[in-house]
Write a protein that holds these residues in place. Structure first.
Motif, short mmCIF file in Angstrom:
data_model
loop_
_atom_site.label_atom_id
_atom_site.label_comp_id
_atom_site.label_asym_id
_atom_site.label_seq_id
_atom_site.Cartn_x
_atom_site.Cartn_y
_atom_site.Cartn_z
N UNK A 12 57.28 19.12 23.88
CA UNK A 12 56.33 18.23 23.68
C UNK A 12 56.71 16.71 23.03
N UNK A 13 57.83 17.10 22.34
CA UNK A 13 58.21 15.82 21.97
C UNK A 13 59.32 15.01 22.97
N UNK A 203 48.18 21.67 30.64
CA UNK A 203 47.33 21.28 29.52
C UNK A 203 48.04 19.76 28.99
N UNK A 204 49.11 19.96 28.89
CA UNK A 204 49.85 18.65 28.19
C UNK A 204 49.48 17.52 29.13
N UNK A 227 52.08 6.43 22.36
CA UNK A 227 51.89 7.68 21.99
C UNK A 227 52.67 8.22 21.35
N UNK A 228 52.34 9.35 20.60
CA UNK A 228 53.30 9.90 19.51
C UNK A 228 52.72 11.25 19.27
N UNK A 229 53.62 12.44 19.08
CA UNK A 229 53.38 13.68 18.78
C UNK A 229 53.63 13.88 17.34
N UNK A 230 52.64 14.42 16.61
CA UNK A 230 52.77 14.64 15.02
C UNK A 230 52.37 16.24 14.79
N UNK A 231 53.28 16.71 13.91
CA UNK A 231 53.02 18.26 13.74
C UNK A 231 52.96 18.07 12.13
N UNK A 232 51.78 18.08 11.78
CA UNK A 232 51.62 18.13 10.15
C UNK A 232 51.47 19.54 9.62
N UNK A 233 52.20 19.61 8.23
CA UNK A 233 51.71 20.87 7.61
C UNK A 233 50.46 21.20 7.31
N UNK A 234 49.94 22.43 7.79
CA UNK A 234 48.51 22.67 7.68
C UNK A 234 47.89 22.24 6.36
N UNK A 275 43.92 17.37 19.35
CA UNK A 275 44.68 18.22 18.82
C UNK A 275 44.90 19.41 19.75
N UNK A 276 46.30 19.78 19.92
CA UNK A 276 46.79 20.73 20.97
C UNK A 276 47.16 22.00 20.24
N UNK A 277 46.51 23.01 20.14
CA UNK A 277 46.85 24.27 19.74
C UNK A 277 47.93 24.86 20.61
N UNK A 278 49.18 25.37 19.99
CA UNK A 278 50.17 25.72 20.81
C UNK A 278 50.35 27.39 20.52
N UNK A 279 49.66 27.99 19.54
CA UNK A 279 49.99 29.15 19.26
C UNK A 279 49.28 30.27 19.97
#
Length: 279
Positions: A12-13, A203-204, A227-234, A275-279
């Motif tokens: 993703x990054x 999907x990406x 454009x940026x990819x951000x993965x925040x803590x829940x 939002x992109x769920x990846x799990x």
């Protein structure tokens, strides 16, 4: 899980548009249709594979139950030795499930339950905690009368078809099916890993197209956005949203807050967000 041979976060990054599969000169509508068709094809393939696996799983479970339970319900294939099975033009072998405490009673009067019972033909085949499985040899023409009389006295008559020569015993069938089940499961897992990689890649690409379109609609031409990819803590998602809104929403006077959006619409922000769920 890997996507195109690298971990998901790295994919993703370091995402790059796949020019070979989705040429930029191709109209966006056609690109979206191709991506959607690819995801749909993988989804249909998944349904077929899961259905086949579940069918095998059901057969495996059913076969596993056949040698479980009491003699009153368990599968009897292969339990009767050849020397205790008599089948001819006139004679047949019947099987009766007798309570262990009533075995002597059975042996004392089974010969009188019907005509043409072969004397001293009853013998013990198998026992469990509750029941004894007994044989009796009788002329075929009085077999039905014997079954009726035995049932009236509380004995359970079990239907039995002698295992044809060449048919694999139950344990062997279970072993063969277990090998097939293990192989099928491994095959499905391998396919799922490959399909996950392909699906997430598609999907990406779809998200990248939407990001481009939404940004043009919001910020206008010529294109001028990042454009940026951000993965925040829940637990930090709300805080991150507030920081982004404060940083990028000051000059956006034409966007609507999610509270003002019509019911059923996606949550709105003063910046383009997916939002992109990846799990």
């Amino acid at each position: 899980m890997l996507v195109e041979g690298v971990p998901v976060d790295r994919f993703l990054t370091a995402f790059q548009w796949d020019e070979a599969k989705h040429p930029q000169r191709r109209p966006l509508k056609e690109t979206i249709e191709n991506v959607s068709a690819g995801v749909a094809l993988l989804d249909e393939d998944l349904k077929v594979r899961v259905s086949e696996f579940n069918q095998m799983k059901s057969v495996r479970s059913a076969l596993g139950r056949k040698d479980k339970g009491s003699l009153a319900v368990r599968d009897l294939r292969g339990v009767l030795p050849a020397d205790k099975y008599v089948e001819s033009e006139n004679l047949t072998t019947l099987l009766a499930v007798v309570n262990r405490h009533h075995k002597k009673e059975w042996l004392s009067h089974y010969e009188s339950m019907a005509q043409y019972v072969v004397p001293r033909s009853s013998s013990l085949v198998l026992e469990d905690a509750e029941y004894s499985l007994m044989t009796v040899v009788i002329f075929k023409r009085t077999a039905d009368a014997f079954k009726t009389a035995a049932s009236e006295k509380g004995y359970q008559m079990r239907e039995y078809a002698h295992m044809p020569e060449g048919e694999a015993p139950l344990e062997q069938q279970k072993s063969q099916l277990e090998d097939q089940y293990t192989a099928k499961k491994a095959e499905l897992m391998d396919w799922c890993q490959t399909a996950y990689s392909e699906t997430l890649g598609l999907i990406v690409h779809m998200v990248a197209v939407r990001l481009f379109i939404e940004s043009i609609l919001r910020y206008g031409l010529p294109p001028c956005f990042m454009a940026a990819v951000v993965k925040p803590h829940p637990k930090q998602v709300k805080r991150l949203r507030a920081v982004l809104a404060d940083s990028f929403g000051r000059s956006q006077v034409h966007w609507k807050d999610s509270e003002d959006a019509p019911p059923g619409t996606e949550e709105a922000f003063p910046y383009v967000s997916f939002t992109l769920p990846i799990q």
